[in-house]
Structures are given as C-alpha cells and as structure tokens.
Design a protein around this motif. Structure first.
Motif, mmCIF file in Angstrom:
data_model
loop_
_atom_site.group_PDB
_atom_site.id
_atom_site.type_symbol
_atom_site.label_atom_id
_atom_site.label_comp_id
_atom_site.label_asym_id
_atom_site.label_seq_id
_atom_site.Cartn_x
_atom_site.Cartn_y
_atom_site.Cartn_z
ATOM 1 N N SER A 191 55.189 77.638 58.538
ATOM 2 C CA SER A 191 55.062 78.068 59.933
ATOM 3 C C SER A 191 53.598 78.320 60.276
ATOM 4 O O SER A 191 52.843 78.841 59.447
ATOM 5 N N SER A 238 50.616 89.036 65.778
ATOM 6 C CA SER A 238 50.600 87.799 65.008
ATOM 7 C C SER A 238 49.677 86.787 65.670
ATOM 8 O O SER A 238 49.268 86.958 66.825
ATOM 9 N N PHE A 249 58.956 76.436 65.294
ATOM 10 C CA PHE A 249 58.143 77.639 65.117
ATOM 11 C C PHE A 249 58.476 78.732 66.131
ATOM 12 O O PHE A 249 58.067 79.887 65.948
ATOM 13 N N LYS A 279 61.147 80.305 66.617
ATOM 14 C CA LYS A 279 61.890 81.399 65.977
ATOM 15 C C LYS A 279 60.953 82.401 65.311
ATOM 16 O O LYS A 279 61.292 83.589 65.152
ATOM 17 N N ASP A 280 59.758 81.945 64.912
ATOM 18 C CA ASP A 280 58.791 82.819 64.243
ATOM 19 C C ASP A 280 57.984 83.668 65.226
ATOM 20 O O ASP A 280 57.143 84.468 64.802
ATOM 21 N N ASP A 329 64.177 87.860 62.214
ATOM 22 C CA ASP A 329 64.903 86.600 62.280
ATOM 23 C C ASP A 329 66.166 86.679 61.424
ATOM 24 O O ASP A 329 66.109 86.963 60.226
#
Length: 442
Positions: free
Chosen positions: A3, A106, A125, A127-128, A133
């Motif tokens: 990711s 992040s 990506f 979802k990140d 998650d």
C-alpha cells in the motif's frame, strides 16, 4: 503490491471530564456487536484550503475534542461482564470514561486527488485511508469506538472516519460529522445536539442480558471478499424518467405510486439479478435498510444518537422479477415499506427481546442485494470550513457481493450515486446491461 499509505502518528483525543460514566445499550445496538464499523470519508483538494496542513490537523484535533463533549460515548470503550450470580448471560455497555478517540496522521506516497476519483473501479488503496480495516464492533473492548484518519495526498487530503456501529447507525454517523464540521468552522452552539438517552421497550430489564456464555459464540470475522466496486451517478433527469416510466406501468396495472428511490432500488434489483445469471426458478431478494426514528408514534427525535435501523425484505423468483417491469418490483418494495408501522416495529423489538441475537455478514445471502446508506444524508453539506468535498468514499467494512450504498450527488441537484460491490464476473456482466447503463452518467 504494498500500500502507498504510511501511518505517521497516532494521538488520543478525549472530551473534557464531567459526563455520565456509562451508556447501557438498546436492542438495536447490541445486535451490531459482530458487524463491522461504519467507514465513510471526505476527499479534499488543497486548492480549497487556505492554511498549512499542519494547521488543519491541529484545528481538527481541537474541534474533535469539543465535539466529543457532546458525543462523549464515542470516546469510550465497550465492557462486557457476566452476571454476578453465575447464571448464563453477558452484559455489554459503553464505559464513557475509557480510552478516547484515535486521530491518525498518514501519508499516501505519490497519490493525488485524481488518483482517488478518476479510476472507474475504486482503487484498492482506498481501504487504507481508514483505520480499523475489517475490525468488528466487539473489538472496541480494546480498540477505539471512533477513529479518524487524515491522509496527506500530493495535492489534497482524505478525512476517513470509522465509527463503531454499536454506538450509532448512518443517521447518527452523519449527525456527528455535521456537528464536528460546525465546531471546526466556529459554529457555537451546534445546530443539532445529540439525544443520548437510549430507547427501550417498556418494562425492559436494563442492562439487557445476552443469552451467551462467551462472546466467541456470536463473533464472526469474515474474510475480505474479492470484489469490484464502482460508483455510478444517476442524474436527476434519468431518475425522473425512470420514476415516470415505473408509475406509468403501475397506473395501468392498478399498482401504487412509487418514489424515485423505490424505482432506483427496483432497477438495482433487476439489473444485478440479470448479471448474476440465476435460473428462472431461483428465489431472489432485495433488502432496504431504513431508519425507524420517524416511524414510531410518537416519533423518536431525528437527533437520537444510537441505532434504529431495520431492513425490509422483498422476495420473488428470477422469472417473476424479470418478466415484469420496474414498476412491479417497485410496488412490491412500496407495500413492504408502508407495512412497517409503529406496531410492526415494536413487535420486531419484542421478538428480539424474547430471543436476543447478533447480526453477522453471514446473514446476507448470495441471491439478494442489500441497499444501505441514503441520498437523504447531507454528506456534502458537512462543511469543515474548506467548502464542499471533492468526493465521498467508503472503506472496506460491511461489503459483499450485492452490497449497494446510496449517496447524494455532489452538486445537490437531485442526482444520486450508488456504490455497487459485486464479484468481478457479476460486475462485468452488469456493465453490459443496457437498461442499467442507459441511465447513468458516464
């Protein structure tokens, strides 16, 4: 492929002290213990922001602490206890004094705003861009009930919000985000303070006892399915034409008039069923999640901060569904929605109280579709002080083949976006469906 999203820092945000220490959970809340978190977020361009990102983050953390003063259960943790007399059962409640909410910073290396919104299929990506998650709600015995993740992009940032479904439903989620946004831009007092008192059936013994010896008896952790996810935009003109066509069919057949959303739900049901290539005698269903607040007599406050969601279910055979038009399927949904009165809802709660159970994703069968979220949520009206978001995106949670989520169109012109999750082969066939594709904006 690794990711591009890297976590830089995490801090805990708590409200000032002085709030009640405990929230006992209602039937609708407890039934969500094995569900996954609600994950929705806003995408912003730095061209709309007049200050440095460090200042944005500092201001968001300060305003979040103030928002938690109103929504203090979100700063707590779940606690489960056994009866002191040694009998079978579990009691779960929110300890409002424990833990705080997480705020994560992040960076998504090399990712731009366009990289999020321009691909036809939702990039993996995305979802990140959210915390927790695939966590289930039970995990909030240790994990936060609320986790915010701000991810820096090349030319913008994404504000991802993960809220435990035990604490609240979609209405509660967006009421919280709206209030936080108001505080962030200096509104005082907030326009819609939450109603935190839980609703219980008259005569309920509080706390509610769940009929299990151990949490492992109801916990289910599904693996992430292999899905393709696409956002489809239906312009107002297409929706109006679809509803007119459906109601013209129903007038001729003596069926009830249906709403625009019921016409869209019927389109989803028919189109996805065609894509799945089931035999004609297969039973297929459509679930519509809806809010009970306004259906009670007297109604619950629209600011009730908790869960009040049920899903109505319509079923027929593939042959019946596809041999009739949009209006026929819409009339079926219309009749079922209208049947959910105060009496019906209270009856369902009474039935649950007689035999409490926990919802899991295993309950969603592969022959049905499930439509959640709502275009009535004012998602783009959540103004943090930087204007309207570029887009709304969702995380990995609560997704499976046949999950459909409704969003308001960004321009506020009556358009509706549907996020559709299907297996790759079913999505490929949906994209060849002429009735469906003729109505979307490409």
């Amino acid at each position: 492929m690794p990711s591009p999203v890297r976590r830089i820092s995490t801090c805990s945000v708590s409200p000032p002290s002085g709030h009640p220490p405990r929230i006992d959970l209602a039937s609708w809340d407890l039934s969500m213990l094995s569900a996954q978190y609600i994950q929705k977020g806003h995408l912003f361009s730095m061209s709309d922001v007049s200050c440095r990102l460090d200042d944005v983050i500092d201001h968001l953390q300060n305003s979040l602490a103030q928002a938690l003063l109103h929504f203090y259960p979100l700063a707590g943790r779940l606690v489960t206890e056994k009866p002191r007399d040694g009998t079978k059962g579990l009691f779960t409640y929110i300890d409002c004094s424990a833990g705080g909410a997480d705020f994560v910073r992040s960076v998504a290396d090399g990712i731009s705003v366009a990289d999020v919104v321009e691909p036809f299929y939702t990039p993996s990506f995305v979802k990140d861009l959210f915390c927790l998650d695939l966590a289930i709600c039970y995990d909030a015995h240790n994990d936060p009930l609320l986790a915010i993740q701000l991810t820096e992009l090349v030319d913008g940032f994404f504000l991802g919000i993960s809220l435990n479904h035990v604490v609240g439903d979609g209405t509660a989620f967006w009421n919280f985000v709206t209030a936080w946004a108001e505080i962030n831009r200096g509104v005082d007092p907030i326009s819609r303070p939450p109603v935190l008192d839980r609703w219980f059936v008259d005569g309920t013994s509080i706390p509610i006892k769940l009929p299990y010896n151990e949490p492992e008896e109801y916990i289910l952790r599904p693996k992430a399915p292999n899905l393709k996810e696409v956002f489809f935009l239906f312009p107002f003109e297409s929706i109006a034409h679809l509803r007119e066509r459906a109601n013209d069919e129903n007038r001729k057949a003596g069926e009830p008039t249906i709403s625009s959303f019921q016409a869209l739900a019927s389109l989803m049901w028919r189109s996805i069923t065609r894509a799945r290539k089931f035999p004609e005698n297969e039973t297929v269903g459509c679930r519509l999640a809806f809010d009970n607040r306004s259906r009670f007599r007297p109604p619950l406050s629209p600011d009730y901060f908790g869960n009040t969601v049920y899903a109505v279910y319509a079923a027929t055979t593939v042959g019946e569904l596809l041999s009739h038009g949009i209006g026929w399927a819409g009339a079926m949904l219309n009749r079922i929605v209208r049947s959910y009165t105060d009496v019906e809802i209270r009856g369902k709660v009474d039935k649950w109280m007689d035999a409490p159970s926990i919802y899991t994703l295993a309950m969603f069968d592969a022959q049905s579709i499930h439509i959640g979220s709502s275009p009535r949520y004012d998602m783009y009206g959540c103004d943090f002080g930087w204007g309207k978001a570029v887009a709304i995106r969702s995380g990995n949670a609560n997704k499976f083949d046949g999950k459909v989520s409704a969003f308001p169109g960004r321009e506020g012109d009556g358009s509706v976006e549907f996020e559709i999750c299907l297996s790759p082969e079913n999505m490929d066939r949906l994209l060849l469906d002429r009735e469906f594709m003729a109505l979307i904006k490409t």
